[in-house]
Scaffold this active site. Structure first.
Site, short mmCIF file in Angstrom:
data_model
loop_
_atom_site.label_atom_id
_atom_site.label_comp_id
_atom_site.label_asym_id
_atom_site.label_seq_id
_atom_site.Cartn_x
_atom_site.Cartn_y
_atom_site.Cartn_z
N GLY C 40 9.10 57.56 -35.91
CA GLY C 40 8.83 57.60 -34.47
C GLY C 40 9.96 58.31 -33.77
N LEU C 43 11.69 57.33 -27.24
CA LEU C 43 13.04 57.01 -26.78
C LEU C 43 13.83 56.26 -27.84
CD1 LEU C 43 12.74 55.89 -23.05
CD2 LEU C 43 13.67 58.00 -23.99
N ALA C 44 13.23 55.23 -28.40
CA ALA C 44 13.97 54.42 -29.37
C ALA C 44 14.25 55.19 -30.65
CB ALA C 44 13.19 53.14 -29.68
N GLY C 45 13.28 55.96 -31.12
CA GLY C 45 13.44 56.69 -32.38
C GLY C 45 14.38 57.87 -32.26
N HIS C 266 -1.46 45.85 -16.26
CA HIS C 266 -0.94 46.46 -15.04
C HIS C 266 -2.06 46.48 -14.00
CE1 HIS C 266 1.26 49.08 -12.42
NE2 HIS C 266 2.29 49.06 -13.23
N SER C 284 1.34 54.27 -9.86
CA SER C 284 2.60 53.54 -9.72
C SER C 284 2.44 52.27 -8.90
CB SER C 284 3.65 54.43 -9.07
OG SER C 284 4.77 53.65 -8.76
N ARG C 337 2.71 41.41 -11.22
CA ARG C 337 1.63 42.13 -11.90
C ARG C 337 0.53 41.22 -12.43
NH1 ARG C 337 4.98 46.57 -15.58
NH2 ARG C 337 5.67 47.82 -13.82
N ARG C 442 7.11 41.88 -19.22
CA ARG C 442 8.19 42.83 -19.05
C ARG C 442 8.33 43.22 -17.57
NH1 ARG C 442 8.54 48.04 -18.38
NH2 ARG C 442 6.36 48.46 -18.85
#
Lengths: 251, 261, 644
Positions: C40, C43-45, C266, C284, C337, C442
């Protein structure tokens, strides 16, 4: 390869040469146009022949002439080199291609326009430059002035050529091509040099449009004028309207 | 009532789709008919319908790249009716909706065409050339950790905004596809401009532009003739000013860098 | 197996510093002897791959996209939180920690969340240094905004494209390491299995999606950064290719799957317009600052609207029910949310939904347009209004938007300890792929923060601890486990191709999504969940006898890819239902109708359910085993939320 040749043969390097030579050739067009306006002076070609004699003999001009040769040479060479490269970048074309919806015709057809100008240039150079410089078969001015009697009567050669309809047609077609070439080329030259600023680009753009129209119209006006309104010696014929006579005499 | 619009009438369309079994296979345009297409559908949902039809008929569905379907990942890349991402300005293929078409229309769908973007299959092309250009210098050489506080570097808002606008490039390749010369200048210029504008990018300013342009040329993209199709078709509105900036950066770098190679 | 979260001893604020000192280090000269696989490149990968390569490890990075830059991190709009307190408004590491724990409805681990808040400040510095063009004030300093109902302005942003800019930053760092030769990048390569040698993770099996070639790759450690599984619902705000396959295959090899039922819905998405709908688009959350949510007062009016007999603007003010303002006078349209989502669903269930499908409520801007003018609204929300019009063909300046909740993020994921290591030694999970930091819900602008925290600032330390205890011997794919795993992948591919049934993978996926959304979506109850379980089992059986995949495995075959992913979703879906069924309480994104306060709010049961549910795979078609990691809260007081 040294860094210089590498730079100048890179895609941007070649474009830089196109741009620099193109803008240089624009200055040539201005000089050439201003000089050629002597044709309209109605002095039997005296001023024009004096001007052309000066251009053909002055050592400084003759030196700059080499720059002109190089300018044209590189502009044409790079045009071919870039065209080849660009064609090679897309081997397989599209079945449907609607570029007219996203760009101007002139900007996509600089090669065709340039080729028309090149053909014209060869004919033009042969007829006037070659004959004056190398063949030496142009008529002489003659007349009382000892100093100018020996000058080539280029005026007569030009004016008489402009009586040939096909020659005038080629001339006008080439000037239209030149106009379109400059329409894109002038602004494009600045863009390639990196001179694009939101404050100045509109100025450059419209200056380019004015430049291309003035240059093309200026050059095209000569064959048209002599074809329509004068005889082969450059004398205004009687059937030309009085309005146009007065316009002509204003020059 | 289909979607929001009770008057939205389903459409029947003819699709001329480029089919090519693999990279080295011969390709050709194949005609398909799709029926009952809702104007509320996105273009890719219309292709989903075609593919489900093909699958039910036991035929190979049309391969095409897509992912986020909200106009930001840059995966989708269809050349629709002679235009990158189709007829709507500032829109990726996935955000193009069928209400822009009419019943009975014939739509031609082709892959991006550029030697630097070889076709994988059907409408999917290989855009790894873009990655290699970024790898040649599209970064600031900082390791993780050991960097100054974010506010130690002050950047005027105007500069930050301009850098941002260049940085919004989604790397879809529409610029290359639309360019008569298959040039990648708009893509390269967006990254070069972003990092040339920001103080963080200044340390490597010269080597970056030299290396990225060299890689761009190596990949076989054409040269820029300042036509402007790229910017006109760019779904995120990357401006031609960036190309001028790239030219300037290149010229200055070549003239003043210590790199003799 | 006993779950050991390996949380360091000591006061909360000192745990990470202490831990960094206590972890073993790999000698700099030895680092190049270790290979690490990162799956992956979001962002993390990307951040993990780049940072590990910078340290000197040999990294192999895998993505099924054509480029690392396509990962779905790119779509995040809002921003990234960091406890910088640049705005002098009372923010601190502890406040960010507290908000995150509370927002997660007390189902996250204190130590992890505190570390997240601590390193959040480093992330901003790192991204700025990379040339990420964050929004700036006129004086040149970084700008902040408040987001998702937070009481401080701690969100850093790059217009509405923060995720894109952060991913491109991480992608540039990754690209640099690719150029140095420290990262070997494998694009268009999908991980289809994990290879275990002697009980530890030793490699992966991938399929090159262009050529169909199945390949083995070996390494000393494997990091999964493969994102969330929201696409189990078929329709979600996730990208079309997002899937659970890598995590699920790891789960089947022994990695526990934690809190699978925690999904975030959401409230402000563009509603479904028809059966052909392929994905949902998020609008948004900031729109709720000025938009008013309403439905018609009566079912009869709603019906006439749906049939197109009347238009929305024909409905008189008195016939409109601004239900959030009516039910929650204090917070009104700005309730969290989950509350906003559930209420929208309730209105639609009552038959008062609008739009062609009846699955939408209005978000009306008439009042603010009247107050500040269309130009003022355009300056605030111009790009969002334009996006809405592009998708729906309706002008939100003239008529209200239609919105409906959609699946957006999955808090659950592979169980990891404090080091982000799964229950398989040598297998790590980062970003949305793990379960660690968001509890049951989250907060806005925290996903980007967690992905980058894990990749830039956690895994580079913690993976060294493991590698330092592993011999630096070269690894290769000679071990029989590789051949076995590869054969398994090949057999499965052939099996999918051999079924030659009548229904397409998308049809199965849609059917699964429907079950999940109906019974394991915004509101769940035991009866519905039990029904869903049998439905999923039936559907899974049908899938393996009736799915249709054409073509071969030796070419670009997107139907085959899809079929493999749907097969895994069909297994995960059942586990989500099991998890939702086992958690007899409501918390965060998990709302069990049986467990609510008299006012209809989520009713937590801290006594019995303050734990992480970590599910252990027991074999095909066997019920999974529930392991519990008890959560202890020493630094925050557990309270009940109220928005009345």
């Amino acid at each position: 390869m040294s860094w210089i040749t590498k730079t100048l043969t890179s895609s941007i390097g070649r474009k830089l040469i196109m741009s620099v030579t193109g803008l240089f050739l624009c200055t040539f067009l201005v000089v050439h146009l201003v000089g050629n306006l002597q044709l309209f002076k109605h002095d039997g070609g005296a001023a024009f022949n004096a001007y052309s004699h000066f251009m053909g003999t002055n050592p400084i001009i003759r030196t700059i002439e080499w720059g002109l040769v190089l300018g044209f040479g590189f502009h044409i060479y790079e045009a071919f080199a870039l065209t080849r490269r660009n064609k090679a970048a897309r081997g397989q074309g599209y079945a449907q291609w609607k570029a007219e919806q996203n760009s101007e015709w002139t900007s996509r057809n600089m090669g065709i326009l340039g080729t028309i100008i090149l053909i014209f240039l060869i004919v033009h150079l042969y007829n006037f430059f070659w004959r004056a410089r190398f063949a030496g078969d142009l008529p002489k001015m003659g007349g009382a002035d000892v100093e100018t009697a020996d000058y080539d009567n280029l005026y007569l050669a030009v004016v008489s050529s402009f009586q040939l309809w096909w020659y005038v047609l080629l001339y006008v077609a080439a000037q239209i091509s030149l106009g379109y070439h400059l329409w894109h080329g002038f602004r494009s030259g600045f863009q390639t040099l990196g001179l694009n600023h939101r404050k100045y680009i509109p100025v450059i753009k419209y200056a380019g449009y004015v430049f291309s129209v003035v240059v093309a119209a200026g050059f095209a006006s000569m064959p048209l004028y002599f074809f329509l309104f004068t005889n082969e010696r450059g004398e205004v014929v009687s059937n030309a309207s009085s309005l146009l006579q007065s316009v002509a005499s204003a020059f | 009532m289909a979607g929001s619009n009770p008057n939205a009438k389903p459409m029947n369309l003819t699709l001329n789709v480029w089919r090519q079994a693999g990279r080295h296979a011969e390709g050709k345009i194949v005609e398909y008919k799709v029926k009952d297409i809702s104007p509320e559908m996105s273009f890719l949902e219309m292709l989903d319908v075609l593919n489900e039809d093909l699958l039910h008929a036991g035929q190979d569905p049309v391969a095409f790249d897509h992912d986020c379907r909200e106009g930001i990942c840059g995966s989708c890349d269809l050349f629709i009716n002679g235009r990158s991402h189709g007829p709507e300005k500032g829109t990726t293929t996935c955000q193009l909706h069928m209400r822009k078409f009419s019943d009975g229309d014939t739509i031609t769908i082709e892959p991006w065409r550029a030697n630097a973007f070889p076709v994988n299959k059907d409408l999917s092309v290989d855009r790894s050339a873009f990655d290699r250009i970024i790898q040649a210098g599209g970064y600031v050489s900082v390791n993780t950790g050991g960097v100054p506080d974010g506010n130690d570097i002050t950047i005027p808002k105007e500069i930050a905004d301009r850098a941002f606008e260049a940085a919004t490039c989604i790397g879809c390749g529409a610029c290359v596809a639309a360019c008569k010369n298959a040039s990648a200048m708009l893509f390269v210029s967006a990254k070069v401009s972003q990092l040339a504008l920001l103080p963080q990018g200044h340390a490597e300013r010269k080597t970056r532009v030299e290396n990225m342009v060299a890689q761009m040329d190596k990949e076989g993209f054409g040269a820029c003739s300042n036509i402007g199709s790229c910017a006109a078709e760019c779904p995120v509105g990357i401006s031609l000013e960036n190309i001028a900036m790239l030219n300037r950066e290149f010229l200055v770098a070549k003239a003043t860098s210590n790199n003799l190679a | 197996m006993l779950l050991d979260s390996k949380i360091p001893e000591g006061p909360l604020a000192e745990k990470w510093e202490k831990h960094k000192f206590n972890v073993k280090l790999v000698n700099p000269a030895n680092k190049r002897k270790y290979d690490v696989i990162v799956v992956g490149t979001g962002l993390a990968g990307s951040s993990a791959a780049a940072s590990l390569a910078e340290l000197g490890y040999n990294v192999k990075a895998f993505t099924y996209h054509d480029s690392p830059r396509r990962a779905h991190s790119i779509a995040a709009q809002g921003g990234i939180n960091a406890a910088k307190n640049y705005q002098n408004d009372g923010d601190s590491v502890f406040r960010l920690f507290y908000d995150t724990i509370k927002g997660g409805d007390y189902r996250a681990r204190e130590a992890n969340v505190y570390r997240l808040a601590q390193v959040s400040v480093n992330i901003i510095d790192q991204c700025v240094a990379q040339g990420v063009p964050f929004a700036r004030e006129y004086g040149g300093l970084l700008a902040n905004r408040s987001f998702g109902g937070a009481q401080v302005s701690r969100t850093f942003y790059a217009r509405g494209q923060t995720g894109q800019q952060l991913l491109l930053g991480a992608y540039s760092a990754l690209s640099r390491q690719v150029a140095y030769g420290k990262v070997k990048l494998y694009t268009r390569s999908e991980m289809l299995d994990l290879v275990m040698v002697d009980g530890v993770a030793r490699g992966i099996v991938t399929r090159n999606v262009i050529t169909g070639e199945i390949e083995n790759h070996a390494a000393h450690a494997v990091v999964l950064a493969t994102g969330g599984y929201g696409n189990v619902f078929y329709l979600s705000t996730n990208a079309k290719l997002c899937n659970v396959t890598a995590a699920w295959r790891a789960h089947k090899k022994g990695a526990y799957f934690a809190n699978p039922c925690f999904t975030q819905i959401h409230p402000t998405c563009i509603p479904v317009s028809g059966d052909y709908q392929s994905k949902l688009t998020l609008m948004s959350e900031s729109l709720r600052n000025d938009g008013r949510v309403w439905v018609p007062n009566t079912v009869e009016l709603a019906e006439r609207l749906r049939k197109g007999e009347i238009k929305v603007n024909d409905i008189a003010e008195a016939d409109r029910d601004y239900f959030l303002e009516r039910k929650y006078p204090a917070f009104g349209n700005l309730v969290p949310r989950d509350v906003a989502s559930r209420n929208a669903k309730q209105m639609c269930d009552e038959g008062r939904g609008v739009g062609s499908t009846g699955l939408a409520v209005y978000l009306d801007f008439a009042e603010i347009i009247q107050r500040i003018g269309a130009d003022g609204v355009s300056q605030k929300y111009g790009n969002l209004f334009a996006m809405y019009e592009k998708i729906t063909g309706e002008d939100p300046y003239k008529m209200p938007m239609r919105i409906y909740p959609a699946v957006h993020y999955t808090m659950g994921g592979l169980w990891v300890d404090y080091n982000l290591q799964t229950t398989i030694p040598g297998l790590y999970a980062t970003g949305e792929c793990n379960f660690s930091d968001h509890g049951a819900n989250r907060l806005g602008a925290s996903a980007l923060m967690q992905g980058l925290a894990d990749g830039y600032f956690v895994i580079p330390y913690t993976i060294g601890d493991y590698l330092a205890q592993t011999a630096p011997k070269p690894v290769d794919t000679q071990h029989p486990a590789f051949a076995e795993a590869k054969a398994g992948v090949q057999a499965r591919t052939e099996q999918l191709l051999a079924i030659k049934g009548t229904r397409t993978p998308d049809q199965f996926h849609k059917a699964l999504g429907h079950i999940m959304w109906e019974y394991c979506g915004m509101a769940r109850n035991a009866e519905g969940l039990r029904h869903a379980k049998t439905e999923i089992q039936r559907l899974r059986k049908e899938f393996w006898s009736d799915v249709r995949v054409v073509g071969t495995g030796e070419e670009l075959n997107q139907t085959l890819e899809k079929a493999g992913r749907v097969a895994d979703f069909l297994e995960l879906g059942e586990l989500m239902v099991d998890d939702a069924l086992a958690r007899n309480e409501s918390c965060g994104g998990h709302f069990r109708e049986e467990y609510q306060t008299p006012e209809g709010e989520a009713l937590r049961d801290d006594e019995n359910f303050a734990y992480v549910a970590a599910w252990e795979y027991q074999g095909d078609n066997q019920p999974e085993k529930l392991n519990k990691e008890d959560l202890s809260f020493e630094n925050v007081k557990l309270t009940q939320r109220s928005y009345k």
